[in-house]
Write a protein that holds these residues in place. Structure first.
Motif, mmCIF file in Angstrom:
data_model
loop_
_atom_site.group_PDB
_atom_site.id
_atom_site.type_symbol
_atom_site.label_atom_id
_atom_site.label_comp_id
_atom_site.label_asym_id
_atom_site.label_seq_id
_atom_site.Cartn_x
_atom_site.Cartn_y
_atom_site.Cartn_z
ATOM 1 N N ALA A 32 31.185 -52.619 -13.253
ATOM 2 C CA ALA A 32 30.172 -52.921 -12.240
ATOM 3 C C ALA A 32 29.633 -54.344 -12.336
ATOM 4 C CB ALA A 32 29.024 -51.923 -12.346
ATOM 5 N N ALA A 33 29.569 -54.902 -13.541
ATOM 6 C CA ALA A 33 29.037 -56.251 -13.745
ATOM 7 C C ALA A 33 29.707 -56.857 -14.973
ATOM 8 C CB ALA A 33 27.526 -56.206 -13.946
ATOM 9 N N ASN A 34 29.773 -58.175 -15.016
ATOM 10 C CA ASN A 34 30.343 -58.842 -16.189
ATOM 11 C C ASN A 34 29.616 -58.384 -17.456
ATOM 12 O OD1 ASN A 34 31.917 -60.239 -14.370
ATOM 13 N ND2 ASN A 34 30.843 -62.170 -14.603
ATOM 14 N N VAL A 35 30.353 -58.294 -18.570
ATOM 15 C CA VAL A 35 29.772 -57.855 -19.836
ATOM 16 C C VAL A 35 29.994 -58.931 -20.890
ATOM 17 C CG1 VAL A 35 29.882 -56.136 -21.687
ATOM 18 C CG2 VAL A 35 30.173 -55.423 -19.301
ATOM 19 N N SER A 36 28.906 -59.364 -21.525
ATOM 20 C CA SER A 36 29.013 -60.294 -22.650
ATOM 21 C C SER A 36 29.400 -59.516 -23.893
ATOM 22 C CB SER A 36 27.683 -61.014 -22.887
ATOM 23 O OG SER A 36 27.378 -61.816 -21.772
ATOM 24 N N VAL A 37 30.405 -60.006 -24.606
ATOM 25 C CA VAL A 37 30.897 -59.324 -25.805
ATOM 26 C C VAL A 37 30.641 -60.236 -27.002
ATOM 27 C CG1 VAL A 37 32.902 -58.308 -26.939
ATOM 28 C CG2 VAL A 37 32.687 -58.181 -24.440
ATOM 29 N N PRO A 38 29.746 -59.829 -27.922
ATOM 30 C CA PRO A 38 29.500 -60.644 -29.110
ATOM 31 C C PRO A 38 30.704 -60.612 -30.041
ATOM 32 C CG PRO A 38 28.140 -58.648 -29.144
ATOM 33 C CD PRO A 38 28.930 -58.633 -27.875
ATOM 34 N N GLY A 39 30.864 -61.657 -30.842
ATOM 35 C CA GLY A 39 31.976 -61.727 -31.773
ATOM 36 C C GLY A 39 31.948 -60.612 -32.808
ATOM 37 N N SER A 40 33.119 -60.037 -33.073
ATOM 38 C CA SER A 40 33.337 -59.025 -34.121
ATOM 39 C C SER A 40 32.516 -57.751 -33.949
ATOM 40 C CB SER A 40 33.070 -59.636 -35.502
ATOM 41 O OG SER A 40 33.938 -60.730 -35.708
ATOM 42 N N THR A 41 32.058 -57.450 -32.748
ATOM 43 C CA THR A 41 31.268 -56.251 -32.485
ATOM 44 C C THR A 41 31.968 -55.406 -31.431
ATOM 45 O OG1 THR A 41 29.216 -57.436 -32.957
ATOM 46 C CG2 THR A 41 29.026 -55.389 -31.709
ATOM 47 N N ALA A 42 32.244 -54.138 -31.761
ATOM 48 C CA ALA A 42 32.824 -53.234 -30.769
ATOM 49 C C ALA A 42 31.814 -53.012 -29.652
ATOM 50 C CB ALA A 42 33.209 -51.915 -31.416
ATOM 51 N N THR A 43 32.234 -53.263 -28.417
ATOM 52 C CA THR A 43 31.335 -53.200 -27.264
ATOM 53 C C THR A 43 31.924 -52.271 -26.212
ATOM 54 O OG1 THR A 43 30.618 -55.465 -27.679
ATOM 55 C CG2 THR A 43 30.192 -54.576 -25.485
ATOM 56 N N THR A 44 31.132 -51.318 -25.753
ATOM 57 C CA THR A 44 31.560 -50.413 -24.688
ATOM 58 C C THR A 44 31.373 -51.118 -23.354
ATOM 59 O OG1 THR A 44 30.974 -48.476 -25.990
ATOM 60 C CG2 THR A 44 31.145 -48.180 -23.599
ATOM 61 N N ILE A 45 32.438 -51.129 -22.537
ATOM 62 C CA ILE A 45 32.311 -51.774 -21.231
ATOM 63 C C ILE A 45 32.361 -50.789 -20.069
ATOM 64 C CG2 ILE A 45 33.071 -54.032 -22.036
ATOM 65 C CD1 ILE A 45 35.788 -53.483 -20.754
ATOM 66 N N ILE A 46 32.980 -49.629 -20.253
ATOM 67 C CA ILE A 46 32.982 -48.578 -19.227
ATOM 68 C C ILE A 46 32.866 -47.228 -19.929
ATOM 69 C CG2 ILE A 46 34.299 -47.419 -17.395
ATOM 70 C CD1 ILE A 46 35.605 -50.096 -16.735
ATOM 71 N N THR A 47 32.046 -46.332 -19.366
ATOM 72 C CA THR A 47 31.856 -44.979 -19.885
ATOM 73 C C THR A 47 32.143 -43.972 -18.779
ATOM 74 O OG1 THR A 47 30.126 -45.758 -21.378
ATOM 75 C CG2 THR A 47 30.168 -43.400 -20.913
ATOM 76 N N THR A 123 33.039 -30.770 -22.194
ATOM 77 C CA THR A 123 32.758 -32.083 -21.626
ATOM 78 C C THR A 123 32.982 -33.134 -22.706
ATOM 79 O OG1 THR A 123 31.155 -31.186 -20.071
ATOM 80 C CG2 THR A 123 31.012 -33.543 -20.531
ATOM 81 N N VAL A 124 33.750 -34.153 -22.357
ATOM 82 C CA VAL A 124 34.081 -35.235 -23.290
ATOM 83 C C VAL A 124 33.712 -36.550 -22.625
ATOM 84 C CG1 VAL A 124 35.909 -36.317 -24.645
ATOM 85 C CG2 VAL A 124 36.008 -33.861 -24.172
ATOM 86 N N THR A 125 33.100 -37.453 -23.396
ATOM 87 C CA THR A 125 32.764 -38.783 -22.893
ATOM 88 C C THR A 125 33.763 -39.787 -23.454
ATOM 89 O OG1 THR A 125 30.436 -38.216 -22.693
ATOM 90 C CG2 THR A 125 30.975 -40.563 -22.766
ATOM 91 N N PHE A 126 34.388 -40.529 -22.565
ATOM 92 C CA PHE A 126 35.376 -41.531 -22.933
ATOM 93 C C PHE A 126 34.783 -42.924 -22.764
ATOM 94 C CE2 PHE A 126 37.567 -37.751 -21.629
ATOM 95 C CZ PHE A 126 38.505 -37.591 -22.634
ATOM 96 N N LEU A 127 35.066 -43.796 -23.724
ATOM 97 C CA LEU A 127 34.546 -45.163 -23.710
ATOM 98 C C LEU A 127 35.710 -46.141 -23.701
ATOM 99 C CD1 LEU A 127 32.023 -44.744 -26.684
ATOM 100 C CD2 LEU A 127 31.575 -44.352 -24.247
#
Length: 160
Positions: A32-47, A123-127
């Motif tokens: 939906a919108a750009n996502v900033s991803v910090p270095g060396s950190t796992a970041t969820t972008i879509i759920t 129900t399962v949530t996927f990231l």
């Protein structure tokens, strides 16, 4: 009489194999919108949460994703992408890695089938997750005039 026999056969197939009749489900989510991803950190972008069909089971998920990332700030960094079902320590699938050169606006795609199976009705949530080894950067919603390519996650529920 033959028509009655054919109808009974069709009813039998629908009762015994309902998952194969109409239970394959498809989901697509665009970023939906750009996502900033910090270095060396796992970041969820879509759920995406999915309730498995209640008939038969177990089920598996076939995943496909496309990611648009980078830009002028990128500087020879390694990226990791994967889909996480949060079910166990062995829950990653459709995992890939990429090395982006300096100044690259790059597209990357991955696909795979879940290692886990999911019971009927659960129900399962996927990231869709991203990690950059090195500096921080951005995952973009899309790229190109008229947004030709989009960052997205596609999930298909299929009988195991």
């Amino acid at each position: 009489m033959k028509l009655l026999g054919l109808l009974l056969a069709l009813v039998f197939v629908a009762l015994v194999f309902p998952a194969f009749a109409n239970e394959t489900l498809y989901f697509r989510d665009d970023l939906a919108a750009n996502v900033s991803v910090p270095g060396s950190t796992a970041t969820t972008i879509i759920t995406r949460s999915i309730t498995m069909p209640t008939s038969i089971g177990p089920w598996r998920i076939r995943a496909h994703y496309g990611i648009i990332a980078g830009g002028d700030a990128i500087s020879n960094t390694a990226w990791e992408f994967w889909v996480d079902d949060q079910q166990s320590s062995n829950n990653l699938f459709a995992d890939r890695g990429a090395f982006f050169p300096t100044g690259c606006s790059c597209a990357f795609a991955g696909s795979g089938i879940s290692r886990n199976t999911y019971a009927a009705g659960t129900t399962v949530t996927f990231l869709l997750r991203v990690r950059i080894i090195g500096g921080a950067n951005t995952v973009f919603t899309g790229y190109g005039s008229g947004v030709v390519a989009k960052t997205h996650l596609e999930l298909v529920v299929e009988p195991d």
